[in-house]
Design a protein around this motif. Structure first.
Motif, mmCIF file in Angstrom:
data_model
loop_
_atom_site.group_PDB
_atom_site.id
_atom_site.type_symbol
_atom_site.label_atom_id
_atom_site.label_comp_id
_atom_site.label_asym_id
_atom_site.label_seq_id
_atom_site.Cartn_x
_atom_site.Cartn_y
_atom_site.Cartn_z
ATOM 1 N N ASP A 70 0.831 -1.213 0.000
ATOM 2 C CA ASP A 70 0.000 0.000 0.000
ATOM 3 C C ASP A 70 0.865 1.262 0.000
ATOM 4 O O ASP A 70 0.558 2.234 -0.693
ATOM 5 N N ILE A 71 1.931 1.253 0.790
ATOM 6 C CA ILE A 71 2.860 2.395 0.814
ATOM 7 C C ILE A 71 3.509 2.566 -0.562
ATOM 8 O O ILE A 71 3.629 3.684 -1.084
ATOM 9 N N PHE A 72 3.929 1.468 -1.151
ATOM 10 C CA PHE A 72 4.551 1.456 -2.476
ATOM 11 C C PHE A 72 3.596 2.014 -3.521
ATOM 12 O O PHE A 72 3.969 2.836 -4.374
ATOM 13 N N LEU A 73 2.330 1.577 -3.452
ATOM 14 C CA LEU A 73 1.306 2.001 -4.412
ATOM 15 C C LEU A 73 1.059 3.505 -4.341
ATOM 16 O O LEU A 73 1.083 4.209 -5.364
ATOM 17 N N THR A 74 0.824 4.019 -3.143
ATOM 18 C CA THR A 74 0.469 5.433 -2.989
ATOM 19 C C THR A 74 1.658 6.359 -3.240
ATOM 20 O O THR A 74 1.492 7.430 -3.830
ATOM 21 N N THR A 75 2.849 5.953 -2.811
ATOM 22 C CA THR A 75 4.034 6.799 -3.001
ATOM 23 C C THR A 75 4.386 6.918 -4.476
ATOM 24 O O THR A 75 4.980 7.920 -4.898
#
Length: 315
Positions: A70-75
């Motif tokens: 999720d962090i990877f996706l949004t960043t």
């Protein structure tokens, strides 16, 4: 190749949300707040699982990987989206656009694989409780997580060969807030029939098959739960699955609406709404849903908060 009256596109212009220009500062503040919240909530969730002995179970290991995805996706998306909202129109170099599309797709595929792995984990825990910890040891957990990430990167490398062959000539304006599949196809001057077919074929192993696998595992889980004699046992078993099912419905519902359903039946406005839900809302909801619906996580949070209060009182 582009004809002599056109030139190869070296950069794209992302329009973002033209109809919301009048409230762009409010929108910028909202998106920035949501992005900071997503990072903080998911990082705190990863740390909480790491430091808590009560959460040293396979499900929470996979949840850590989901939070990382999720962090990877949004960043990959939101920082550029913030620029678009603030400046109205933002240019993005061709290679950066392709990289953004690649990593966005990788993160989405990883989430699909992880959610199917988590359904298998619930299947083993409920249907084969005596063999659960023997089968789902840490080595097997690590293999499942690594395979989820590795296969996602590998699958998208093959898909990028088809995307890379597309020609972009002259017009370079994308009416979207990041470089995604449908807006890129809309802009391409090549015949996209093969690419659309290829994308649907690729969606079978990475989206449709994991979704079907999850449904099948939960059919077996429900059958097993219904056979339980104890009412409290049934409630406990169902409670361990509700949070996962909620996240599955939100995540796969958004992905299928964006990438699997026929594009002719959707407008770009609808695509933007579904993409916003998937890119901004879902990564924030995932850890919150698991925290609210999971008794062990709630107990751990209360314990850590009590410890923090105790430290503050002593100071």
């Amino acid at each position: 190749m582009c004809n002599e009256n056109q030139t190869d596109v070296k950069e794209f212009l992302l329009l973002g949300f033209p109809s919301l220009y009048n409230i762009k500062y409010y929108l910028f503040s909202l998106v920035l707040f949501l992005y900071i919240s997503i990072i903080n909530v998911n990082v705190l969730f990863i740390i909480l699982v790491k430091i808590s002995a009560q959460l040293k179970l396979p499900m929470y290991f996979f949840l850590q990987n989901l939070a990382l995805a999720d962090i990877f996706l949004t960043t990959n998306v939101i920082p550029k989206m913030l620029q678009i909202v603030f400046w109205d129109v933002v240019s993005i170099p061709f290679f950066e656009c392709m990289a953004q599309f690649y990593f966005h797709s990788v993160a989405g595929i990883v989430e699909c694989f992880l959610l199917s792995v988590m359904s298998y984990d619930r299947y083993l825990a409920i249907c084969f409780p005596l063999h659960y910890f023997v089968i789902m040891d840490f080595k097997f957990q690590l293999q499942l997580a690594i395979c989820s990430w590795f296969l996602a990167f590998l699958v998208m490398i093959f898909e990028m060969f088809f995307i890379w062959d597309l020609q972009f000539c002259g017009f370079n304006t994308i009416d979207f807030f990041f470089c995604d599949f449908a807006p890129l196809l809309e802009l391409s001057s090549s015949d996209i029939t093969t690419v659309v077919l290829e994308d649907f074929i690729f969606s079978i192993p990475v989206i449709i098959s994991p979704f079907i696998f999850i449904i099948v595992t939960y059919v077996f889980i429900i059958i097993t739960i219904l056979k339980m004699a104890s009412l409290s046992g049934k409630k406990k078993a169902f409670s361990t699955c509700t949070s996962h099912l909620t996240v599955v419905c939100i995540c796969f519902g958004s992905i299928i609406a964006i990438y699997v359903s026929p594009s002719g039946k959707k407008t770009f406005s609808m695509n933007k709404i579904f993409s916003l839900l998937y890119t901004v809302v879902t990564p924030l909801l995932n850890p919150i849903i698991y925290s609210l619906k999971n008794q062990e996580i709630r107990k751990t949070i209360r314990k850590r908060l009590n410890q923090l209060r105790q430290i503050l009182r002593n100071d």
